[in-house]
Design a protein around this motif. Structure first.
Motif, PDB file in Angstrom:
ATOM      1  N   THR A   1      11.588 -16.225  52.019  1.00  0.00           N
ATOM      2  CA  THR A   1      11.124 -15.292  51.000  1.00  0.00           C
ATOM      3  C   THR A   1      12.280 -14.963  50.070  1.00  0.00           C
ATOM      4  O   THR A   1      13.434 -15.290  50.336  1.00  0.00           O
TER       5      THR A   1
ATOM      6  N   SER B   1       9.434 -12.073  45.655  1.00  0.00           N
ATOM      7  CA  SER B   1       8.159 -12.255  46.357  1.00  0.00           C
ATOM      8  C   SER B   1       7.912 -11.132  47.353  1.00  0.00           C
ATOM      9  O   SER B   1       6.765 -10.709  47.560  1.00  0.00           O
TER      10      SER B   1
ATOM     11  N   ASP C   1       6.714  -8.081  45.385  1.00  0.00           N
ATOM     12  CA  ASP C   1       5.333  -8.320  44.952  1.00  0.00           C
ATOM     13  C   ASP C   1       4.349  -8.074  46.084  1.00  0.00           C
ATOM     14  O   ASP C   1       3.279  -7.483  45.875  1.00  0.00           O
ATOM     15  N   SER C   2       4.693  -8.529  47.283  1.00  0.00           N
ATOM     16  CA  SER C   2       3.791  -8.324  48.421  1.00  0.00           C
ATOM     17  C   SER C   2       3.672  -6.846  48.778  1.00  0.00           C
ATOM     18  O   SER C   2       2.597  -6.388  49.176  1.00  0.00           O
TER      19      SER C   2
ATOM     20  N   GLN D   1       5.288  -9.373  53.210  1.00  0.00           N
ATOM     21  CA  GLN D   1       6.166 -10.468  53.599  1.00  0.00           C
ATOM     22  C   GLN D   1       7.426  -9.989  54.320  1.00  0.00           C
ATOM     23  O   GLN D   1       8.338 -10.788  54.556  1.00  0.00           O
TER      24      GLN D   1
END
Length: 885
Positions: free
Chosen positions: A252, A256, A259-260, A307
């Motif tokens: 990751t 990202s 964003d998760s 994540q």
């Protein structure tokens, strides 16, 4: 004419059907393509751990190496002489190798594996081989060569890598019909494992990721197919309502990951106030929480819905003898180490041959000059005669040589210059021969002890290149996080009891509770039916709903008390049961299934409470007793399908609550697992005690903070915690701490007056620190004094802290421990605590009477710590249990 011909051809094609089979072409061409992708693109070789493009990059860098940096664009262009693909694939592969910071010394913006930022264009960044790469990758005398794809160049079949490089860097690739994913491992641990293998010892290898994080490798399965590694971000609480992510899972990026988190927040899975990304050289993501949010629960929710936790499935596929083979990482390391041993042996053998050749010619040269054999050729007129004369002149002096003198040796002697002959020094020549003999002896010794030589080689690699390569990923066993326990319930559930609907869109009807879209709802109806269904906007259950709640799987604490009538005019039965598992959307009949059955009384009890009710019968016939009490505590808890016990065969008019219930369940025994730093009821770790609904845990941290908390199984604990035990209200806490402003150690004893508040009991000064803390009734401390210069050391003192200072408020400074300089303070075994005589007498009377009922617990009993709650007779109040969540 032309039109007629075209028409005839069209008619001919229409009338003729031709079937073209592609089976043979598919088998041949597709197999060739699949083999090419597997062998030449996606899967690394076992010998050097490189895919072909990586091997060609490293070979090109060696071609260009002059110790200075080269533009990456230049290296990419040079590699295109060997690699049959474009510059983009070469550049991307080179950046990936460079970001691993092992083989390539980089300069410029090579991207960031933490943030996911790409590297600058190849014309802006530079690279050269690292010293490690120069030492372990190249040995031209051992390298097997082959023609490049266009036949113009020679490229290595495999590089003679003398290190388990494949496991250090890891590898991922997708081919045709298979893939490979070898996770990266720690540099130092690979060296230790190689040494252990050489010495015949066992070893274990676990992945280590450049992004850090926490990994659960309990199912790693040696990196073989079917294994799995769970990786979590490192999350800590920095302030009351602020969390910090300082390490992220492998695979990751901070982008990202953020964003998760935002998506989970938008979907209502978690609730955050704002998020900040301060990542630069190290990860720092700050998550600010609303004031009413639990940090512990949010951390678990981050692992469950974002994540912040990833799962990787390793798959060790490598090329061996031009075929893809699946291996575990242990076997890969064994093969790599054995290959390294073989390469080191070959290098020594080559070096030995070279040294012996040098010794041979140095000896010949000395004989040739010292015995003036060069004068024998003065009268020779032909080349053959010169060779023959030198050969005859050497024969009397070459008996000690290790091989025969050949013509090539004689030719070399003829090439010696006159100037060198005139300046020849016999002593220096002999010193050179002696030095060569010493080197030859040393190489032979290494060959005779090749394993020791290989071990020393690995130790040298560790010494020269191991600095700063310590393990980054912490290994820890994870507890499974149930999503339903940590999800934020930001949706409201409603019920229309009469019509039989439940859902989140029935806003004009009765509110039940807050829920989330992943929750299940359990419903009971007046005709004795039960159903569990997923939360939805509107779901039909059945008319006359009598109870709705969020369903908790494996919940043995919630007990349902029920009285029902079996069929129209039938007998009434009582039953108690728990619902631990069901099939979703299936209707269950809790009665005996007769038409006209109905529920007469129903309660749901979160802590197994058993109330007393009054049953009123209808006045009919010769009934004398139309009212009697029913105590649910006398009814055993069984499965939901049981028939139950008969209450009465007469018609029931109504049932009323007479007395609130108390819990009939045992206090819950709770353990603390030091490995995962979590509470559990599965008997893992240290037993903390038996807890009723009102009991709490005492937590003391190294920074001098004390608090009491409810023993919820979702609570997280960190490494700063020094004491975790069941809190006894009247048990004092003793502490010794350093007060910087006074430059003295102070002692204090205090009780916790406000259990709901987190308080600091040492000074707020930044240099203040907690020396020791104890929850013993009569703690004893030992003071070890510093020895003054020129004087004898003062004898150690033992202090009974209970006599030294009385119990005061938590904010009190305490008493000064000593004015002498202290070297060390040790906590000794506490003094035995004796309860008062009156309590002893009461206990002995109870024991002699043989009465098994619980006697009244006094304050002195609590102080003594001798009261144990019996499993079978203990009860708790009718309040909801602390463990329902």
């Amino acid at each position: 004419m032309e039109e007629n011909l075209e028409g005839a051809q069209e008619e001919q094609f229409e009338n003729k059907e031709e079937l073209i089979r592609v089976t043979g072409m598919y088998k041949d061409w597709f197999l060739d393509y699949a083999s090419y992708v597997i062998l030449e693109r996606a899967v690394p070789a076992i010998e050097d751990g490189f895919k072909p493009v990586q091997r060609r990059i490293m070979h090109s860098m060696k071609d260009l190496d002059d110790g200075r940096y080269n533009k990456v664009a230049n290296i990419v262009g040079h590699t295109m002489q060997y690699h049959p693909h474009g510059d983009a694939s070469i550049g991307d592969a080179m950046v990936q190798v460079g970001q691993k910071e092992l083989l390539i010394d980089t300069q410029g913006n090579w991207g960031n594996i933490l943030t996911g930022d790409r590297a600058a264009a190849p014309r802006y960044i530079e690279a050269r081989l690292s010293k490690f790469a120069l030492e372990v990758l190249y040995s031209p005398k051992l390298t097997e060569w082959q023609l490049s794809y266009d036949g113009r160049k020679q490229e290595p079949v495999n590089l003679p890598v003398k290190f388990p490089l494949l496991l250090a860097q890891g590898a991922e690739g997708i081919a045709v019909g298979l893939s490979t994913r070898i996770l990266p491992h720690n540099f130092l641990e690979l060296i230790e494992a190689s040494i252990n293998h050489l010495r015949g010892k066992s070893f274990k290898l676990f992945p280590d990721f450049p992004t850090g994080g926490i990994a659960d490798i309990s199912n790693y399965n040696d990196g073989k197919r079917g294994g799995r590694v769970r990786i979590r971000a490192k999350i800590s609480q920095v302030e009351k309502n602020t969390l910090a992510i300082t390490e992220i899972p492998y695979g990751t990026t901070t982008t990202s990951l953020i964003d998760s988190i935002l998506k989970a927040n938008d979907k209502g899975k978690i609730k955050i106030k704002k998020i900040e990304d301060n990542t630069a050289a190290e990860v720092e993501i700050l998550i600010h929480l609303p004031s009413n949010m639990s940090p512990d629960r949010t951390i678990d929710a981050l692992y469950a819905f974002t994540q912040c936790e990833n799962s990787l499935a390793p798959l060790g596929c490598v090329i061996i003898d031009h075929k893809p083979i699946f291996l575990g990482v242990s076997e890969v390391l064994r093969r790599s180490t054995d290959h390294t041993l073989h390469l080191l042996q070959k290098e020594l053998e080559i070096k030995l041959d070279e040294l012996e050749e040098q010794w041979h010619f140095a000896s010949l040269e000395r004989i040739f000059i010292e015995n003036r054999i060069y004068r024998d050729i003065e009268e020779e007129e032909t080349w053959e005669g010169v060779i023959q004369a030198i050969d005859e002149g050497l024969k009397p002096h070459t008996k000690h040589l290790k091989r025969e003198v050949n013509e090539d040796d004689i030719v070399r002697l003829t090439e010696i210059r006159i100037k060198r002959i005139s300046k020849f020094d016999i002593d220096k020549a002999q010193q050179k021969i002696d030095a060569l003999e010493g080197e030859i002896a040393q190489v032979k010794h290494h060959l005779d002890h090749i394993v020791d030589f290989a071990v020393n080689y690995f130790k040298k690699l560790k010494k020269d290149y191991g600095e700063g390569r310590e393990r980054k990923t912490e290994l820890r066993i994870f507890d499974d996080i149930e999503a339903t326990k940590v999800v934020i319930r930001n949706t409201k559930l409603y019920v229309n009891r009469a019509e039989g609907f439940v859902g989140t869109s029935l806003k004009k009807n009765e509110y039940v509770t807050d829920c989330s879209d992943i929750d299940d709802v359990i419903c009971f109806t007046a005709d004795g039916k039960m159903m569990v269904t997923k939360v939805d906007s509107k779901t039909f259950i059945g008319k006359d709903i009598i109870h709705v709640a969020i369903f908790k799987k494996k919940d043995k604490r919630t007990i349902y008390n029920m009285v029902y009538q079996d069929g129209k005019g039938g007998k009434s039965y009582v039953k108690r049961f728990a619902v631990t598992s069901v099939t979703r959307d299936r209707e269950y009949d809790l009665t005996q299934g007769k038409k006209g059955s109905k529920v007469l009384y129903f309660t749901a009890n979160p802590n197994g409470e058993a109330e007393v009710v009054t049953v009123f019968l209808r006045q009919m016939g010769s009934i004398r007793k139309v009212k009697f009490d029913l105590d649910f505590s006398e009814v055993l808890i069984k499965g939901r399908n049981v028939k139950g016990n008969i209450v009465t065969k007469y018609s029931v008019k109504r049932i009323e609550l007479k007395e609130e219930g108390v819990s009939t369940l045992k206090p819950r025994r709770i353990w603390f697992d030091e490995t995962v730093k979590r509470l559990n009821v599965d008997e893992r770790g240290e037993l903390l005690g038996e807890f009723k609904g009102e009991d709490r845990l005492l937590v003391i941290t190294q920074d001098g903070v004390v608090k009491t908390i409810k023993p919820e199984l979702t609570t997280r604990f960190d490494d700063e915690m020094v004491i975790l035990e069941k809190w006894v209200k009247d048990k004092p806490i003793s502490a010794i701490y350093w007060e910087p402003e006074k430059e003295r150690y102070y002692v204090k004893r205090f009780l916790i007056d406000n259990p709901d508040r987190e308080e600091k009991f040492i000074s707020d000064h930044e240099d203040s620190f907690l020396e020791l803390v104890s929850t013993d009734y009569l703690p004893v401390a030992e003071i070890v004094y510093t020895k003054p210069k020129g004087k004898e050391r003062r004898e150690n003192d033992e202090i009974n802290i209970e006599e030294f200072i009385s119990v005061k408020g938590i904010k009190a400074l305490g008493n000064q421990l000593t004015t002498e300089k202290v070297n060390q303070i040790n906590l000794l075994d506490p003094l035995p605590y004796e309860p008062e005589e009156e309590a002893k007498a009461e206990n002995s009377e109870s024991d002699e009477s043989g009465n098994n009922e619980a006697s009244e617990v006094t304050g002195e009993d609590l102080k003594s710590g001798t009261i144990k709650t019996p499993d079978d007779n203990s009860t708790s109040g009718g309040q909801p249990s602390l463990f329902d969540n």
